[in-house]
Design a protein around this motif. Sequence first.
Motif, short mmCIF file in Angstrom:
data_model
loop_
_atom_site.label_atom_id
_atom_site.label_comp_id
_atom_site.label_asym_id
_atom_site.label_seq_id
_atom_site.Cartn_x
_atom_site.Cartn_y
_atom_site.Cartn_z
N LEU A 174 152.28 -25.52 38.31
CA LEU A 174 151.62 -24.73 39.34
C LEU A 174 150.11 -24.60 39.13
CD1 LEU A 174 154.28 -21.88 39.61
CD2 LEU A 174 154.05 -23.92 41.04
N GLU A 175 149.66 -24.66 37.88
CA GLU A 175 148.22 -24.61 37.58
C GLU A 175 147.88 -25.66 36.53
OE1 GLU A 175 146.59 -20.20 37.92
OE2 GLU A 175 148.36 -20.27 36.62
N GLY A 182 147.65 -16.73 25.49
CA GLY A 182 148.10 -15.35 25.52
C GLY A 182 149.62 -15.24 25.48
N ALA A 183 150.09 -14.04 25.16
CA ALA A 183 151.52 -13.79 25.01
C ALA A 183 152.14 -13.15 26.26
CB ALA A 183 151.76 -12.87 23.81
N GLY A 224 152.47 -6.30 43.64
CA GLY A 224 151.71 -5.82 44.79
C GLY A 224 150.21 -5.76 44.54
N LEU A 225 149.83 -5.25 43.37
CA LEU A 225 148.40 -5.18 43.02
C LEU A 225 147.80 -6.58 42.92
CD1 LEU A 225 148.37 -2.31 40.37
CD2 LEU A 225 147.48 -2.23 42.71
N THR A 226 148.57 -7.51 42.39
CA THR A 226 148.08 -8.89 42.26
C THR A 226 147.84 -9.50 43.64
OG1 THR A 226 149.27 -9.20 40.18
CG2 THR A 226 148.63 -11.18 41.39
N HIS A 236 138.45 -12.97 42.29
CA HIS A 236 138.85 -14.10 41.46
C HIS A 236 139.40 -13.58 40.13
CE1 HIS A 236 138.96 -18.01 39.59
NE2 HIS A 236 138.21 -17.57 38.60
N SER A 237 140.60 -13.99 39.81
CA SER A 237 141.25 -13.50 38.60
C SER A 237 141.42 -14.64 37.60
CB SER A 237 142.62 -12.90 38.93
OG SER A 237 143.32 -12.56 37.76
N LYS A 238 141.24 -14.31 36.32
CA LYS A 238 141.48 -15.28 35.26
C LYS A 238 142.91 -15.20 34.73
CE LYS A 238 136.66 -15.20 33.71
NZ LYS A 238 135.73 -14.94 32.57
N VAL A 239 143.72 -14.37 35.37
CA VAL A 239 145.10 -14.20 34.94
C VAL A 239 145.94 -15.38 35.43
CG1 VAL A 239 147.15 -12.76 35.13
CG2 VAL A 239 144.90 -11.70 34.94
#
Length: 359
Positions: A174-175, A182-183, A224-226, A236-239
């Motif tokens: 997907l990416e 990260g964990a 929902g927040l995402t 823009h999120s780095k998550v």
Amino acid sequence: MEDDPDPTEQCKTPATTSSSQRLRTMLRQNSKKIGTMAENVVLPMHKRSIKRTRDEVDAIDLENQVALTEKQESQIIQKKFPIFIITVSVLQVLVFVYGGESAWLMFCYDPFRRYEIWRYLTEMLVHISLSHLLGNVIFQLILGLLLEIVHHWQRIGAIYMAGVLGGALAVTVLEPKVYSMGASAGVYGLLMAHLATIIINWDQMDGKCCRLFWLLAYIGLDVGLTVYSQLYLKLHSKVSHSGHFGGALAGFIAAVFILRNFEKLAWEKQFQKILAIITVILLLIVVIINISFPSYYFPSEFNFDYSETFMRYLFKSIYNSPDWSEYEASCIKDPECQALLQQFKNETGDFTKEKIGEW
């Protein structure tokens, strides 16, 4: 002639012994409390140790019954000390403190080196910032300690690692062109393990509707927040949301098969068969995409120039961003970055989008 014993030494022994006894007593009492809390959160009521032992010694007088209950409960807690989740958390902190950039370049998921298979698991050890580390460590301790006390480290370790692996595989599909570390995928696997233990013990679990409501409420709030921040606020999120999704799915499937199912019903066996089929299908899709569509990914780099590869990736990623001038100013202050920037200028002659792509 023998020396007389030192009276001060004689006085130290009882005090030392008394202190150690008090310490052991305190640890034992707190272990019992934590173990009881874990059972209350994770187990159905009739499977909790106090309930079981009292049922088993109904014919014994109250004094002996309480003594037996405490002894058996103490043994249960000792056998279920949460060694895995504590060890993993300590390792993550140590790698963050002492590893530095070289550690996360070695252990993170690298889109240019998908063939380095250790990265699909070791990415759980490295974190990009202190807040990233603390968030994952705190949540995995909250979610994992109680599960591991009841279900043992082997089961929780398998679920956690399944979540990490599932998250990494989801990123490859997907990416595929991002660095990932990260964990979080393992943490989401533990979160979904709590959902799995409610489902597979549904008929025996007390307060199941309340448990399910709060668990789904948290998951819904997170999702929902995402969605709100990404689609409505255009932030823009780095998550790595794909990593979270893959970790949650893999953790849930693994938990359904691995966690204790105290009374397996017919529908639960069918549910496991369906999940097994879904797992095989998803794994085939991941393998086929990774092998059959090389243009979907960055060209593989068969070298150990991790830092240079990453710097090139950063240049290409941020050159067209509004913050380029700020990044360039920061880069000039770093000798390694400055050298790479000069190399780029020498090879391309200018900063055009086409030249960036060729580089």
